[in-house]
Design an enzyme around this catalytic site. Structure first.
Site, PDB file in Angstrom:
ATOM      1  N   LYS A  58       1.348  -0.980   0.159  1.00  0.00           N
ATOM      2  CA  LYS A  58       0.426   0.491  -0.077  1.00  0.00           C
ATOM      3  C   LYS A  58       0.983   1.308   0.167  1.00  0.00           C
ATOM      4  O   LYS A  58       0.344   2.277  -0.888  1.00  0.00           O
ATOM      5  CB  LYS A  58      -0.929   0.156   1.075  1.00  0.00           C
ATOM      6  CG  LYS A  58      -2.221   0.986   1.353  1.00  0.00           C
ATOM      7  CD  LYS A  58      -1.690   2.005   2.070  1.00  0.00           C
ATOM      8  CE  LYS A  58      -2.061   2.074   4.006  1.00  0.00           C
ATOM      9  NZ  LYS A  58      -1.288   3.289   3.936  1.00  0.00           N
ATOM     10  N   ASN A  59       1.582   0.967   0.796  1.00  0.00           N
ATOM     11  CA  ASN A  59       2.733   2.165   0.829  1.00  0.00           C
ATOM     12  C   ASN A  59       3.509   2.868  -0.541  1.00  0.00           C
ATOM     13  O   ASN A  59       3.395   4.102  -0.471  1.00  0.00           O
ATOM     14  CB  ASN A  59       4.071   2.351   2.327  1.00  0.00           C
ATOM     15  CG  ASN A  59       3.350   2.956   3.364  1.00  0.00           C
ATOM     16  OD1 ASN A  59       2.001   2.473   3.356  1.00  0.00           O
ATOM     17  ND2 ASN A  59       3.379   2.144   4.559  1.00  0.00           N
ATOM     18  N   ARG A 128      -3.849  10.277   3.882  1.00  0.00           N
ATOM     19  CA  ARG A 128      -2.595  11.015   3.416  1.00  0.00           C
ATOM     20  C   ARG A 128      -1.318  11.112   2.444  1.00  0.00           C
ATOM     21  O   ARG A 128      -1.964  11.856   1.710  1.00  0.00           O
ATOM     22  CB  ARG A 128      -1.769  10.470   5.195  1.00  0.00           C
ATOM     23  CG  ARG A 128      -0.424  11.586   4.569  1.00  0.00           C
ATOM     24  CD  ARG A 128       0.369  11.620   6.179  1.00  0.00           C
ATOM     25  NE  ARG A 128       1.747  12.330   6.375  1.00  0.00           N
ATOM     26  CZ  ARG A 128       1.452  13.746   6.344  1.00  0.00           C
ATOM     27  NH1 ARG A 128       0.639  14.288   6.571  1.00  0.00           N
ATOM     28  NH2 ARG A 128       2.830  14.566   6.391  1.00  0.00           N
ATOM     29  N   CYS A 152      -4.441   8.388   9.465  1.00  0.00           N
ATOM     30  CA  CYS A 152      -4.565   8.140  10.798  1.00  0.00           C
ATOM     31  C   CYS A 152      -3.550   9.278  11.151  1.00  0.00           C
ATOM     32  O   CYS A 152      -2.918  10.340  11.199  1.00  0.00           O
ATOM     33  CB  CYS A 152      -3.362   7.274  11.478  1.00  0.00           C
ATOM     34  SG  CYS A 152      -4.369   5.504  10.176  1.00  0.00           S
ATOM     35  N   ARG A 157       2.395  15.109  11.240  1.00  0.00           N
ATOM     36  CA  ARG A 157       3.537  14.854  10.003  1.00  0.00           C
ATOM     37  C   ARG A 157       3.405  15.822   8.949  1.00  0.00           C
ATOM     38  O   ARG A 157       2.318  16.032   8.611  1.00  0.00           O
ATOM     39  CB  ARG A 157       2.352  13.944   9.533  1.00  0.00           C
ATOM     40  CG  ARG A 157       3.104  12.902  10.551  1.00  0.00           C
ATOM     41  CD  ARG A 157       2.658  11.245   9.851  1.00  0.00           C
ATOM     42  NE  ARG A 157       1.211  11.330   9.700  1.00  0.00           N
ATOM     43  CZ  ARG A 157       0.064  10.286   9.340  1.00  0.00           C
ATOM     44  NH1 ARG A 157       1.275   8.965   8.557  1.00  0.00           N
ATOM     45  NH2 ARG A 157      -1.221  10.337   9.249  1.00  0.00           N
ATOM     46  N   PRO A 158       4.392  17.084   9.176  1.00  0.00           N
ATOM     47  CA  PRO A 158       4.142  18.357   8.893  1.00  0.00           C
ATOM     48  C   PRO A 158       4.647  17.668   7.138  1.00  0.00           C
ATOM     49  O   PRO A 158       4.932  17.408   6.645  1.00  0.00           O
ATOM     50  CB  PRO A 158       4.958  19.360   8.909  1.00  0.00           C
ATOM     51  CG  PRO A 158       5.752  18.009  10.005  1.00  0.00           C
ATOM     52  CD  PRO A 158       5.092  16.643  10.301  1.00  0.00           C
ATOM     53  N   VAL A 159       3.886  18.514   6.315  1.00  0.00           N
ATOM     54  CA  VAL A 159       3.880  18.946   4.943  1.00  0.00           C
ATOM     55  C   VAL A 159       5.038  20.088   4.368  1.00  0.00           C
ATOM     56  O   VAL A 159       5.277  20.576   2.942  1.00  0.00           O
ATOM     57  CB  VAL A 159       2.452  18.984   4.899  1.00  0.00           C
ATOM     58  CG1 VAL A 159       1.953  17.908   4.316  1.00  0.00           C
ATOM     59  CG2 VAL A 159       2.088  20.294   4.613  1.00  0.00           C
ATOM     60  N   ASP A 160       5.390  20.997   5.206  1.00  0.00           N
ATOM     61  CA  ASP A 160       6.944  21.932   5.375  1.00  0.00           C
ATOM     62  C   ASP A 160       7.361  21.499   5.044  1.00  0.00           C
ATOM     63  O   ASP A 160       8.188  22.882   4.180  1.00  0.00           O
ATOM     64  CB  ASP A 160       6.560  22.226   6.681  1.00  0.00           C
ATOM     65  CG  ASP A 160       7.800  21.597   7.395  1.00  0.00           C
ATOM     66  OD1 ASP A 160       7.074  20.984   8.370  1.00  0.00           O
ATOM     67  OD2 ASP A 160       8.721  22.367   7.736  1.00  0.00           O
ATOM     68  N   LEU A 161       8.130  20.386   4.866  1.00  0.00           N
ATOM     69  CA  LEU A 161       9.231  20.115   3.716  1.00  0.00           C
ATOM     70  C   LEU A 161       8.690  19.859   2.356  1.00  0.00           C
ATOM     71  O   LEU A 161       9.386  20.491   1.490  1.00  0.00           O
ATOM     72  CB  LEU A 161       9.387  18.464   4.474  1.00  0.00           C
ATOM     73  CG  LEU A 161      10.499  19.099   5.703  1.00  0.00           C
ATOM     74  CD1 LEU A 161      10.785  17.627   5.836  1.00  0.00           C
ATOM     75  CD2 LEU A 161      11.737  19.723   5.380  1.00  0.00           C
ATOM     76  N   ASP A 360       5.073   1.354  11.203  1.00  0.00           N
ATOM     77  CA  ASP A 360       4.343   0.345  10.887  1.00  0.00           C
ATOM     78  C   ASP A 360       4.396  -0.712  11.869  1.00  0.00           C
ATOM     79  O   ASP A 360       3.023  -1.099  11.521  1.00  0.00           O
ATOM     80  CB  ASP A 360       4.470   0.759   9.548  1.00  0.00           C
ATOM     81  CG  ASP A 360       3.900   2.567   9.065  1.00  0.00           C
ATOM     82  OD1 ASP A 360       3.448   3.502  10.001  1.00  0.00           O
ATOM     83  OD2 ASP A 360       3.979   2.338   7.410  1.00  0.00           O
ATOM     84  N   VAL A 382       9.984   7.901  15.469  1.00  0.00           N
ATOM     85  CA  VAL A 382       9.352   8.481  14.069  1.00  0.00           C
ATOM     86  C   VAL A 382       8.600   8.945  14.679  1.00  0.00           C
ATOM     87  O   VAL A 382       8.340  10.275  14.166  1.00  0.00           O
ATOM     88  CB  VAL A 382       9.217   7.794  13.173  1.00  0.00           C
ATOM     89  CG1 VAL A 382       8.644   8.170  12.011  1.00  0.00           C
ATOM     90  CG2 VAL A 382      10.431   6.591  12.781  1.00  0.00           C
ATOM     91  N   ARG A 455      -8.072   0.620   5.906  1.00  0.00           N
ATOM     92  CA  ARG A 455      -7.366   1.378   4.827  1.00  0.00           C
ATOM     93  C   ARG A 455      -5.726   0.557   4.598  1.00  0.00           C
ATOM     94  O   ARG A 455      -5.744   1.327   3.151  1.00  0.00           O
ATOM     95  CB  ARG A 455      -6.889   2.374   5.848  1.00  0.00           C
ATOM     96  CG  ARG A 455      -8.156   2.900   5.938  1.00  0.00           C
ATOM     97  CD  ARG A 455      -7.500   4.534   6.781  1.00  0.00           C
ATOM     98  NE  ARG A 455      -6.157   5.344   5.717  1.00  0.00           N
ATOM     99  CZ  ARG A 455      -4.998   5.701   6.544  1.00  0.00           C
ATOM    100  NH1 ARG A 455      -5.234   5.266   8.094  1.00  0.00           N
ATOM    101  NH2 ARG A 455      -4.291   5.915   5.499  1.00  0.00           N
TER     102      ARG A 455
END
Length: 483
Positions: A58-59, A128, A152, A157-161, A360, A382, A455
């Site tokens: 899935k990932n 996500r 989840c 889990r910021p998206v700034d990067l 995970d 993490v 999911r």
């Protein structure tokens, strides 16, 4: 080796194991009967045997599906898992105008008809992974409007990067968010190429080697005008990054830096659809390895890539499991007393990027450790909120002490005794840890909110049934409360 409670690591545990008087699920904790609730009902303890077929990753599938937006023509992906996250991603692509056909575990995507650059807000709330489309959309079409991602609730889990990296490639990026109860909700990201045409090559160093940000920027840089240098990226030996880099290369991209934390990408004006086979899911592989261990059973699984679960193989072998590689793609995992001659021993884990211990698999491993001898230290490095499953495991009789990102897990000889109860799947991996605990617990376990589990796991109830587990999927009809 048994661990003592370190007062530095565990100064004030915010919850401890439930006593016999408080153990169980309070009514207020359970989903209220306002709509139908599908649950898993498990009768344990179970002994498993037989062979399990591992689904595609899935990932790995989510960024690969997003990458099809980079390509002219048709791309064909094989061995996609039939899980709700993949269905949601396919819906996102379709909503943008891509033609998506799914059949027999395959998905054919043609993005030549994409006529929108704004992703539906409700679809984005579901997963996500939908955020991956921002890179391909800006790179190929010059613009993207994407809602902040769902998925989840396992911490920040910021998206700034992702956004800072796109700025380094010549994008103008604006983030608009709504402040609700001191939390930002329902934000949207507007991104467009500053030159009005497309992205340009640039240099960017990630503060943290984020897999998601690495994948987003790889896709964007593959179509940028010029050469891009990305440093401190998730190493290209990270399995999902490997798979994406290989697919983009097959589509015509030029990517250099395999095996290092620096990538050099020479952008191409046009990429072309290609074909790929999704590799087996290493997290599902690990989950079934842990299922064999927690039920003290012996099962076979294939197809697997042993090198992608080597860290778990080492830990389970350390505990006393017998793990054999029967051929290139088949593992046999045994914790049956007749094979190992003694009970499983505790071990410590600390999550880290690949090839370290996968975050995970942390919740599932915690479930196993409650059935081992001795005590174990679990360190989550993490995510900052990946311990909520511990409270649910406590409802099943586990003795666990949690402080921040650390947990002290006591084995069966130090107070843990799994008994069936009603619990809630609060996220994907935490939810499946409850399935494993239910398989080992005495009595009946009911797991609510199983949509989280679905999911990422394809037909997990049927797969476990085929191994001999007593697990049922039931739909509960709400009953009005008489007040």
């Amino acid at each position: 080796m048994a661990l003592s409670c370190n007062n530095t690591l565990f100064p004030k545990p915010f919850f401890t194991s439930c006593s016999s008087q408080t153990q169980g699920t309070h009514f207020s904790d359970l989903p209220q009967p306002t709509k139908q609730d599908t649950i898993f009902k498990i009768k344990g303890p179970s002994t498993l045997s037989g062979h399990i077929t591992i689904s595609g990753s899935k990932n790995a599938s989510l960024p690969l599906l997003a990458a099809t937006l980079c390509c002219s023509g048709t791309s064909l992906l094989h061995n996609l898992p039939n899980v709700s996250d993949i269905q949601a991603m396919a819906s996102i692509l379709s909503s943008l105008g891509a033609k998506v056909d799914a059949f027999d575990g395959k998905m054919m995507v043609n993005s030549d008809g994409v006529g929108k650059v704004e992703v539906d807000l409700e679809e984005m709330k579901k997963i996500r992974g939908g955020f991956f489309v921002i890179g391909p959309l800006v790179a190929r079409f010059g613009e993207a409007v994407v809602a902040l991602p769902g998925g989840c609730n396992i911490g920040k889990r910021p998206v700034d990067l992702h956004l800072r990296g796109l700025r380094a490639l010549g994008a103008v990026v604006e983030l608009r968010q709504v402040l609700v109860l001191q939390c930002y909700r329902d934000g949207k990201v507007w991104a467009r190429a500053a030159n009005g045409r497309g992205l340009v090559g640039g240099k960017f160093r990630l503060d943290y080697p984020s897999v998601g940000a690495t994948e987003t920027l790889m896709m964007a840089a593959s179509m940028a005008d010029g050469t891009t240098m990305l440093s401190n990226v998730a190493k290209v030996m990270e399995p999902e990054v490997v798979d994406l880099a290989r697919f983009l290369t097959d589509c015509g991209a030029w990517i250099e830096g395999a095996g290092s934390d620096n990538l050099i990408i020479r952008g191409k004006r046009q990429l072309y659809g290609s074909e790929c086979v999704i590799k087996p899911d290493r997290i599902e592989t690990g989950t079934f390895m842990l299922a064999a261990a927690i039920t003290r059973s012996c099962i076979l699984m294939s197809p697997v890539i042993p090198s992608r679960v080597s860290c778990l193989i080492d830990k389970l072998s350390q505990a006393g499991c017998k793990i054999s590689r029967l051929d290139q793609q088949t593992l046999q995992v045994s914790a049956h007393p007749s094979h190992i001659g003694y009970d499983l021993k505790s071990f410590d884990i600390k999550t880290n990027p690949f090839p370290g211990f996968p975050t995970d698999l942390q919740p599932q491993t915690m479930a196993l450790l409650t059935t081992c001898t001795g005590s174990s230290l679990v360190e989550e490095s993490v995510f900052d909120n990946r311990m909520t499953h511990a409270r649910e495991l406590q409802k099943l009789g586990a003795r666990i002490q949690v402080s921040g990102r650390n947990a002290l897990v006591y084995g069966f000889d130090e107070g843990s005794s799994l008994q069936g109860s009603r619990v809630i799947a609060r996220d994907l991996r935490g939810g499946v840890s409850l399935i494993l605990a239910g398989l080992a617990a005495k009595g009946t376990t009911q797991i609510h909110d199983i949509a989280h589990i679905e999911r990422g796991y394809e037909n997990i109830d049927m797969k476990l049934q085929n191994l001999g587990a007593d697990i049922q999927r039931l739909t509960l009809t709400p009953v009005p409360l008489l007040l």
